[in-house]
Design a protein around this motif. Structure first.
Motif, PDB file in Angstrom:
ATOM      1  N   PRO A   1      39.814  44.698  37.004  1.00  0.00           N
ATOM      2  CA  PRO A   1      41.121  44.656  37.328  1.00  0.00           C
ATOM      3  C   PRO A   1      41.923  45.684  38.289  1.00  0.00           C
ATOM      4  O   PRO A   1      42.817  45.321  38.990  1.00  0.00           O
ATOM      5  N   LYS A   2      41.215  46.819  37.846  1.00  0.00           N
ATOM      6  CA  LYS A   2      41.736  48.075  39.154  1.00  0.00           C
ATOM      7  C   LYS A   2      41.360  47.806  40.443  1.00  0.00           C
ATOM      8  O   LYS A   2      42.133  48.069  41.267  1.00  0.00           O
ATOM      9  N   LEU A   3      40.250  47.257  40.847  1.00  0.00           N
ATOM     10  CA  LEU A   3      39.903  46.869  42.201  1.00  0.00           C
ATOM     11  C   LEU A   3      40.763  45.977  42.713  1.00  0.00           C
ATOM     12  O   LEU A   3      40.846  45.576  43.883  1.00  0.00           O
ATOM     13  N   MET A   4      41.213  44.823  41.750  1.00  0.00           N
ATOM     14  CA  MET A   4      41.623  43.513  42.467  1.00  0.00           C
ATOM     15  C   MET A   4      43.154  43.645  42.276  1.00  0.00           C
ATOM     16  O   MET A   4      44.060  43.013  42.825  1.00  0.00           O
TER      17      MET A   4
ATOM     18  N   VAL B   1      31.570  45.034  29.785  1.00  0.00           N
ATOM     19  CA  VAL B   1      33.032  45.273  29.041  1.00  0.00           C
ATOM     20  C   VAL B   1      33.896  46.339  29.978  1.00  0.00           C
ATOM     21  O   VAL B   1      35.152  45.797  30.394  1.00  0.00           O
ATOM     22  N   PHE B   2      33.253  47.317  30.442  1.00  0.00           N
ATOM     23  CA  PHE B   2      34.003  48.354  31.365  1.00  0.00           C
ATOM     24  C   PHE B   2      34.607  47.600  32.790  1.00  0.00           C
ATOM     25  O   PHE B   2      35.659  47.670  33.261  1.00  0.00           O
ATOM     26  N   ILE B   3      33.486  46.718  33.421  1.00  0.00           N
ATOM     27  CA  ILE B   3      33.962  46.150  34.520  1.00  0.00           C
ATOM     28  C   ILE B   3      35.087  45.239  34.339  1.00  0.00           C
ATOM     29  O   ILE B   3      36.079  45.103  35.213  1.00  0.00           O
ATOM     30  N   VAL B   4      34.851  44.307  33.331  1.00  0.00           N
ATOM     31  CA  VAL B   4      35.850  43.220  33.417  1.00  0.00           C
ATOM     32  C   VAL B   4      37.101  43.518  32.727  1.00  0.00           C
ATOM     33  O   VAL B   4      38.453  42.879  33.039  1.00  0.00           O
TER      34      VAL B   4
ATOM     35  N   ILE C   1      33.379  37.671  35.256  1.00  0.00           N
ATOM     36  CA  ILE C   1      33.647  38.457  36.583  1.00  0.00           C
ATOM     37  C   ILE C   1      34.328  37.464  37.672  1.00  0.00           C
ATOM     38  O   ILE C   1      35.047  37.742  38.300  1.00  0.00           O
ATOM     39  N   PHE C   2      34.030  35.977  37.537  1.00  0.00           N
ATOM     40  CA  PHE C   2      34.658  35.273  38.179  1.00  0.00           C
ATOM     41  C   PHE C   2      36.230  34.975  38.173  1.00  0.00           C
ATOM     42  O   PHE C   2      37.123  35.014  38.936  1.00  0.00           O
TER      43      PHE C   2
ATOM     44  N   LYS D   1      42.919  35.794  37.343  1.00  0.00           N
ATOM     45  CA  LYS D   1      43.119  35.073  36.034  1.00  0.00           C
ATOM     46  C   LYS D   1      42.864  35.802  34.830  1.00  0.00           C
ATOM     47  O   LYS D   1      42.021  35.710  34.004  1.00  0.00           O
ATOM     48  N   PHE D   2      43.557  37.045  34.862  1.00  0.00           N
ATOM     49  CA  PHE D   2      43.278  37.786  33.812  1.00  0.00           C
ATOM     50  C   PHE D   2      43.710  37.603  32.673  1.00  0.00           C
ATOM     51  O   PHE D   2      43.098  37.934  31.518  1.00  0.00           O
TER      52      PHE D   2
END
Length: 311
Positions: free
Chosen positions: A51-54, A43-46, A130-131, A137-138
């Motif tokens: 989104p922060k890294l992208m 949950v934290f990653i997605v 993740i993809f 595609k948020f």
């Protein structure tokens, strides 16, 4: 302190003495904490880190990755569906009441191992989200999507720990069939525009998922009205999951298809009304240009008088 000691003693008694001893030494089965940690990390990653890294990056092109990933998921789901049928469903299991076989017979162990692999499949499904994040595609990382993927490993963990077989595996059997259809759709969609134009049946895929939860709900809660040697707690556990997911998927269906269709139709109606108004104004313009200042009417009168004089 005494309350904490009692809670700790109750927890250890539940995990050590009331769980299925056949699965205690299987990977990730000794405690629910590793699974909970993995779900929270997902949950934290997605929702935060990804989104922060992208944020300042271009979307990744993952066409080939998506094709191979979805192909893997189709094959994996087919195998899980086959295992659930061979181990019990449509062979020896009863759709009305099926207790858990806690023996170490080949079929009982095969079903238990199939349940563990189904649990493991819930982690591979994390890559769906993740993809989406990697492709920016948020809007696809919806409440439904994250809740569904985020809680399933934890939910299935309890099933494998205490009831790896029996009545509730109906959900896994049905779910793997739906995933065969779903990942086949995603596989075709990943192949590009030449194939995507034939994928008109996306909304029916969502409808199939909703039907799945209705069947799971009915199948689970029938045990509230008949005698069956199956843990009542897991009847409620599976049944309420079906209720939750049906609500989430039906809300998504309304937002994505019914309301979207209504908005599209309303927009089309407004465009038609504007077109009719525009045509109506164009038809009135010559009349207004000819008669608004009286000059046009005077010309007509002069022409009529000339015609009478000539006669």
């Amino acid at each position: 302190m005494e309350v904490l000691r009692r809670l700790a003693a109750g927890y250890h008694d539940l995990m050590d003495n009331k769980s299925d001893p056949r699965v205690n030494d299987w990977f990730l089965m000794s405690s629910p904490l590793p699974t909970l940690a993995i779900c929270l990390t997902y949950v934290f990653i997605v929702k935060v880190l990804g989104p922060k890294l992208m944020e300042n990056r271009k979307p990744f092109e993952l066409k080939n990755v998506l094709i191979y990933y979805n192909l893997f998921q189709v094959i994996f789901s087919c195998w899980l569906f086959y295992e659930s049928i061979v181990s019990g469903w449509f062979t020896s299991y009863s759709f009305r009441c099926q207790p858990v076989d806690y023996s170490r017979s080949p079929l009982a162990m095969r079903m238990a191992k199939g349940c563990w692999w189904y649990y493991f499949s819930k982690f591979t499904e994390f890559f769906d989200t993740i993809f989406f994040v990697m492709r920016k595609k948020f809007d696809h990382v919806s409440k439904l999507h994250v809740i569904h993927h985020g809680i399933m490993p934890m939910s299935v963990w309890f099933g494998v720990k205490f009831t790896p077989g029996g009545h509730s595996t109906f959900f896994g059997m049905l779910n793997t069939f739906v995933h065969i259809v779903m990942y086949s759709y995603y596989l075709l969609a990943a192949m590009g525009p030449k194939v995507q134009k034939y994928l008109w049946w996306k909304k029916y895929l969502t409808a199939l998922q909703m039907v799945q939860f209705v069947l799971v709900f009915a199948h689970a809660f029938q045990l509230l009205f008949i005698d069956c040697d199956y843990p009542r707690a897991f009847v409620w556990w599976i049944g309420m999951h079906a209720v939750l997911f049906y609500y989430l998927f039906s809300d998504f269906y309304k937002q994505a298809y019914i309301k979207k269709t209504k908005k599209k139709q309303m927009k089309l109606n407004i465009e038609r009304m504007n077109a009719v108004k525009s045509e109506s104004k164009e038809m009135k313009l010559p009349l207004l240009n000819g008669f608004s200042n009286g000059s046009g009417l005077g010309d007509v009168r002069q022409r009529m008088a000339g015609a009478v004089a000539s006669q």
